[in-house]
Design a protein around this motif. Sequence first.
Motif, PDB file in Angstrom:
ATOM      1  N   ASP A  63      13.830  -1.550  -5.374  1.00  0.00           N
ATOM      2  CA  ASP A  63      14.240  -1.213  -6.721  1.00  0.00           C
ATOM      3  C   ASP A  63      14.308   0.024  -6.055  1.00  0.00           C
ATOM      4  OD1 ASP A  63      11.460  -0.521  -5.208  1.00  0.00           O
ATOM      5  OD2 ASP A  63      10.277  -1.045  -7.373  1.00  0.00           O
ATOM      6  N   GLY A  64      14.505   0.578  -5.031  1.00  0.00           N
ATOM      7  CA  GLY A  64      14.450   2.151  -4.349  1.00  0.00           C
ATOM      8  C   GLY A  64      13.319   3.169  -4.204  1.00  0.00           C
ATOM      9  N   ALA A  65      12.446   2.018  -4.511  1.00  0.00           N
ATOM     10  CA  ALA A  65      11.093   2.818  -4.853  1.00  0.00           C
ATOM     11  C   ALA A  65      10.740   2.766  -3.338  1.00  0.00           C
ATOM     12  CB  ALA A  65       9.867   2.060  -5.520  1.00  0.00           C
ATOM     13  N   PRO A  66       9.557   4.520  -2.254  1.00  0.00           N
ATOM     14  CA  PRO A  66       8.996   4.552  -1.304  1.00  0.00           C
ATOM     15  C   PRO A  66       8.195   3.708  -1.172  1.00  0.00           C
ATOM     16  CG  PRO A  66       8.692   6.162  -2.930  1.00  0.00           C
ATOM     17  CD  PRO A  66       9.516   5.444  -3.425  1.00  0.00           C
ATOM     18  N   MET A  67       7.609   3.150   0.303  1.00  0.00           N
ATOM     19  CA  MET A  67       6.729   2.131  -0.165  1.00  0.00           C
ATOM     20  C   MET A  67       5.266   3.424   0.060  1.00  0.00           C
ATOM     21  SD  MET A  67       6.827   0.644   3.875  1.00  0.00           S
ATOM     22  CE  MET A  67       7.491   2.621   5.020  1.00  0.00           C
ATOM     23  N   VAL A 448       6.045   2.069  11.050  1.00  0.00           N
ATOM     24  CA  VAL A 448       7.103   1.574  10.354  1.00  0.00           C
ATOM     25  C   VAL A 448       7.272   2.592   8.602  1.00  0.00           C
ATOM     26  CG1 VAL A 448       8.716  -0.313   9.334  1.00  0.00           C
ATOM     27  CG2 VAL A 448       6.668  -0.693  11.335  1.00  0.00           C
ATOM     28  N   THR A 449       8.643   2.780   9.382  1.00  0.00           N
ATOM     29  CA  THR A 449       9.426   4.041   8.372  1.00  0.00           C
ATOM     30  C   THR A 449       9.769   3.892   7.106  1.00  0.00           C
ATOM     31  OG1 THR A 449      11.213   4.350   9.894  1.00  0.00           O
ATOM     32  CG2 THR A 449       9.542   5.812  10.101  1.00  0.00           C
ATOM     33  N   SER A 450      10.107   2.378   7.300  1.00  0.00           N
ATOM     34  CA  SER A 450      11.190   1.832   5.911  1.00  0.00           C
ATOM     35  C   SER A 450      10.568   0.939   5.729  1.00  0.00           C
ATOM     36  CB  SER A 450      12.989   1.140   6.083  1.00  0.00           C
ATOM     37  OG  SER A 450      13.024   2.891   6.547  1.00  0.00           O
ATOM     38  N   PRO A 451      10.445   0.073   4.171  1.00  0.00           N
ATOM     39  CA  PRO A 451       9.755  -1.170   3.409  1.00  0.00           C
ATOM     40  C   PRO A 451      10.597  -2.481   4.829  1.00  0.00           C
ATOM     41  CG  PRO A 451      10.845  -0.378   1.767  1.00  0.00           C
ATOM     42  CD  PRO A 451      10.867   1.101   2.836  1.00  0.00           C
ATOM     43  N   MET A 452       9.375  -3.328   4.776  1.00  0.00           N
ATOM     44  CA  MET A 452       9.385  -4.940   5.364  1.00  0.00           C
ATOM     45  C   MET A 452       9.346  -5.566   4.271  1.00  0.00           C
ATOM     46  SD  MET A 452       7.178  -5.316   8.996  1.00  0.00           S
ATOM     47  CE  MET A 452       8.306  -7.109   9.020  1.00  0.00           C
ATOM     48  N   SER A 466      -5.644   1.141  -4.287  1.00  0.00           N
ATOM     49  CA  SER A 466      -6.280   2.209  -2.976  1.00  0.00           C
ATOM     50  C   SER A 466      -6.898   2.410  -2.039  1.00  0.00           C
ATOM     51  CB  SER A 466      -7.589   2.804  -4.351  1.00  0.00           C
ATOM     52  OG  SER A 466      -8.784   1.885  -4.071  1.00  0.00           O
ATOM     53  N   ARG A 467      -7.082   0.731  -1.328  1.00  0.00           N
ATOM     54  CA  ARG A 467      -7.516  -0.125  -0.221  1.00  0.00           C
ATOM     55  C   ARG A 467      -6.167  -0.165   0.745  1.00  0.00           C
ATOM     56  NH1 ARG A 467     -10.706  -5.290  -1.819  1.00  0.00           N
ATOM     57  NH2 ARG A 467     -10.964  -5.147   0.643  1.00  0.00           N
ATOM     58  N   TYR A 468      -5.658  -1.018  -0.205  1.00  0.00           N
ATOM     59  CA  TYR A 468      -4.364  -0.969   0.368  1.00  0.00           C
ATOM     60  C   TYR A 468      -3.832   0.350   0.949  1.00  0.00           C
ATOM     61  CZ  TYR A 468       0.267  -2.126   0.650  1.00  0.00           C
ATOM     62  OH  TYR A 468       1.894  -2.851   1.842  1.00  0.00           O
ATOM     63  N   ARG A 469      -3.605   1.639   0.206  1.00  0.00           N
ATOM     64  CA  ARG A 469      -2.744   2.372   0.483  1.00  0.00           C
ATOM     65  C   ARG A 469      -3.395   3.413   1.596  1.00  0.00           C
ATOM     66  NH1 ARG A 469      -2.150   2.601  -4.965  1.00  0.00           N
ATOM     67  NH2 ARG A 469      -4.394   4.040  -5.331  1.00  0.00           N
ATOM     68  N   GLY A 470      -4.771   3.138   1.540  1.00  0.00           N
ATOM     69  CA  GLY A 470      -5.734   3.247   2.197  1.00  0.00           C
ATOM     70  C   GLY A 470      -6.226   3.560   4.588  1.00  0.00           C
ATOM     71  N   ALA A 471      -5.626   1.819   3.858  1.00  0.00           N
ATOM     72  CA  ALA A 471      -5.540   1.445   4.589  1.00  0.00           C
ATOM     73  C   ALA A 471      -4.285   1.384   6.185  1.00  0.00           C
ATOM     74  CB  ALA A 471      -5.348  -0.139   4.867  1.00  0.00           C
ATOM     75  N   TYR A 472      -3.164   1.446   5.324  1.00  0.00           N
ATOM     76  CA  TYR A 472      -2.375   1.838   5.677  1.00  0.00           C
ATOM     77  C   TYR A 472      -1.440   2.686   5.199  1.00  0.00           C
ATOM     78  CZ  TYR A 472      -2.473  -2.874   6.259  1.00  0.00           C
ATOM     79  OH  TYR A 472      -3.219  -4.065   6.181  1.00  0.00           O
ATOM     80  N   PHE A 473      -1.437   3.925   4.674  1.00  0.00           N
ATOM     81  CA  PHE A 473      -0.701   4.708   4.458  1.00  0.00           C
ATOM     82  C   PHE A 473      -1.309   6.078   4.144  1.00  0.00           C
ATOM     83  CE2 PHE A 473       1.157   1.016   2.784  1.00  0.00           C
ATOM     84  CZ  PHE A 473       2.557   1.545   2.903  1.00  0.00           C
ATOM     85  N   ALA A 478       3.924   7.391   2.930  1.00  0.00           N
ATOM     86  CA  ALA A 478       5.159   6.752   2.320  1.00  0.00           C
ATOM     87  C   ALA A 478       5.290   6.755   3.830  1.00  0.00           C
ATOM     88  CB  ALA A 478       5.987   7.886   1.996  1.00  0.00           C
ATOM     89  N   VAL A 479       4.586   6.193   4.568  1.00  0.00           N
ATOM     90  CA  VAL A 479       4.860   5.230   6.321  1.00  0.00           C
ATOM     91  C   VAL A 479       3.844   4.871   6.341  1.00  0.00           C
ATOM     92  CG1 VAL A 479       5.290   6.284   8.528  1.00  0.00           C
ATOM     93  CG2 VAL A 479       6.481   7.704   7.056  1.00  0.00           C
ATOM     94  N   TRP A 480       4.210   3.374   7.087  1.00  0.00           N
ATOM     95  CA  TRP A 480       3.310   2.332   7.783  1.00  0.00           C
ATOM     96  C   TRP A 480       2.963   2.915   8.709  1.00  0.00           C
ATOM     97  CZ3 TRP A 480       2.031  -2.638   5.544  1.00  0.00           C
ATOM     98  CH2 TRP A 480       0.790  -3.710   6.381  1.00  0.00           C
ATOM     99  N   ARG A 481       1.720   2.994   9.368  1.00  0.00           N
ATOM    100  CA  ARG A 481       0.538   2.984  10.001  1.00  0.00           C
ATOM    101  C   ARG A 481       0.117   1.759  11.162  1.00  0.00           C
ATOM    102  NH1 ARG A 481      -4.339   4.449  11.520  1.00  0.00           N
ATOM    103  NH2 ARG A 481      -5.099   5.609  13.261  1.00  0.00           N
ATOM    104  N   HIS A 482       0.044   1.377  11.757  1.00  0.00           N
ATOM    105  CA  HIS A 482      -0.692  -0.067  11.495  1.00  0.00           C
ATOM    106  C   HIS A 482      -1.972   0.110  12.638  1.00  0.00           C
ATOM    107  CE1 HIS A 482      -0.374  -4.576  12.156  1.00  0.00           C
ATOM    108  NE2 HIS A 482      -0.558  -4.238  13.298  1.00  0.00           N
ATOM    109  N   GLY A 483      -2.131   1.649  13.747  1.00  0.00           N
ATOM    110  CA  GLY A 483      -3.301   0.736  14.337  1.00  0.00           C
ATOM    111  C   GLY A 483      -3.136   0.113  15.594  1.00  0.00           C
ATOM    112  N   ASP A 484      -1.518   0.597  16.009  1.00  0.00           N
ATOM    113  CA  ASP A 484      -1.696   0.250  17.209  1.00  0.00           C
ATOM    114  C   ASP A 484      -0.772   1.657  18.571  1.00  0.00           C
ATOM    115  OD1 ASP A 484      -2.650  -2.479  17.560  1.00  0.00           O
ATOM    116  OD2 ASP A 484      -0.931  -3.150  17.159  1.00  0.00           O
TER     117      ASP A 484
END
Length: 635
Positions: A63-67, A448-452, A466-473, A478-484
Amino acid sequence: MINDVWAPTAKATITEFARAVGRPAASYEELWRWSVAETAEFWSAVAGFCEMAWDTPPDAVTDGAPMPETRWFPGGRLNYAAQVFRTPRTGAAVVGHDETGISQTLTWVELEAQVAGLAATLAGLGVRAGDRVVGYLPDRPEAIVAFLATASLGAVWAGCGTDLAGDAAIARLAQLAPAVLVAASGHHHRGHWIDRTGDVVALREGLPDLRATVLVGDGHLTDGIAWAQAVSLPAGRVAPVPVPAEHPLWVLFTSGTTGPPKGIVHGHAGVVIEHLKTLSLHLDLEAGDQFFWYTTLNWMMWNIRAGGLLRGATVHCFDGAPVAGALWQVAERGRVTHFGISPGYLSASRDAGLHPAEDFDLAALRVVGCTGSVLTAPLHRWVAGELGPEVLVGSTTGGTDVVSGFAGSVPTVPIRAGEIAVRCLGVDFHAWSPEREPLIDEVGELVVTSPMPSMPLGFRDDPDGSRYRGAYFEEFPAVWRHGDWVTVTGRGSVIVHGRSDATLNRHGIRMGSADICQAAEDLPEISEALVVGIEEPDGGYWMPMFVTLTGGRHLDEELATAVRAAVRDRVSPRHVPDEVIQAPGIPHTRTGKKLEVPVKNILRGFTGAVGKDAVDRPELLEFYRRTGEDRRRTR
């Protein structure tokens, strides 16, 4: 020293894909850049190439929305089970092995009949789209049948292996308020039968919304529906219920090593297309191949391996302990073509003196995948040398979070020992500096800078996200930070250095733990190492290294000096450990990852630092608790 362990081949599924999308001469790097720059075009091409079984085609790819608000395949309807049974097939679909040999084989016809029968039983119990069905099972064919029957109804699946005790299973499955439990009375382990009857009783008591229990195997439980009865309804062929593209498919749970297990929800379309891409283009899995990855229901590799059915491959299960030789025997018996294991199992095979290609008939083997922890260069060279140049040995990194890989291998790209060959197609993977700058040949945060498509729909019990956003963003909006910590090399390969939350920050210089441990583990006397950095109340910084030794050796000052010298010479003089301590063992998650952060917290005296059910050897935790106590007392 030869570093390349795989010479590329031109004949592979990914070559056919490149030709189909009009890029026959493109290098892999060019194909990857296109896949992340032209998201809609790439994923549409994957869906077409892999013949994705839409009931209603989507209006768009996203739908074009950002992560993390991106919505995938709006308007589309499908069902995971419809993809599995899209085409009638012959031969074996699922093969069950245990410690004595092959225990069960389901043909494609038998698999569909059992899935249809169990789906009819579940429907008769009132299970509808959105209801939850859970499993407490060993890695047996019945688990796959239960998952597919659940998915076919549009209900939501979640599984726990019987290697987890009842309390641990309750901590996960009770979050879902399931309608039906599919449970086994036990499993095989090192030649013994582990009776889980009491755990099943406790689990049922902890799931107050249960309508019924389906019982797998022989046991003392009678209050439930026997498996043979549950799958015997004459339902004919599977009739999957079409559901929206982002309808929940399953809930996977994190290990629970740093808090209560989190339930991660994934959707039908995202999983189907991501697994078709991974299995087809990266693992080169084809219809008729024999696919075995050692796993339990607690690990996302069980879900990826079940995805082999999406490709028409035969999936092999194993109810037993991964003792030296056992998994190679499964590969031999099953004429396995694609074999997945962990670095820990490879290390145990090497230390046991096994020579896999000599000791076992592995003539059918083409691909060996390795994940769960870092595959070191010496171990990579060992297994590649043992199996020979015709077998691709590739490492991968990914996560439960996306139930897929971020980086892996392809047959058309060379593999260098200790490295992951490529960033996966469709994964906009980078190593970033704190200033959000992409780094090449330098250590940075995996982002990861674009959605999967297979990113979570969200977490359970997280209504506002809020927990989901706090875990990765949180760190990079708007960018997935994985923690590695990772390095992307100038060749496009990837090196994983360890968890960024386990970073060693000595004298202001940050370093991943994996590099330091590898320097020690390359010494023949060291079996395994774990290093942590602990900030102390007086402003000090204590950096011990814990080691286990090979061949009954004991740590003396000469060996401790050799460990320090290896770290100093090969990694960094700033990160030489303060102490080298012989440990009775290194604790891991049940999927083989070292428990760096929980051990660090235990050494600091934090109570509740880790749930024992999340640890492969919970008895080891007492050693680290005492070590931390002694440190605090003597300072």
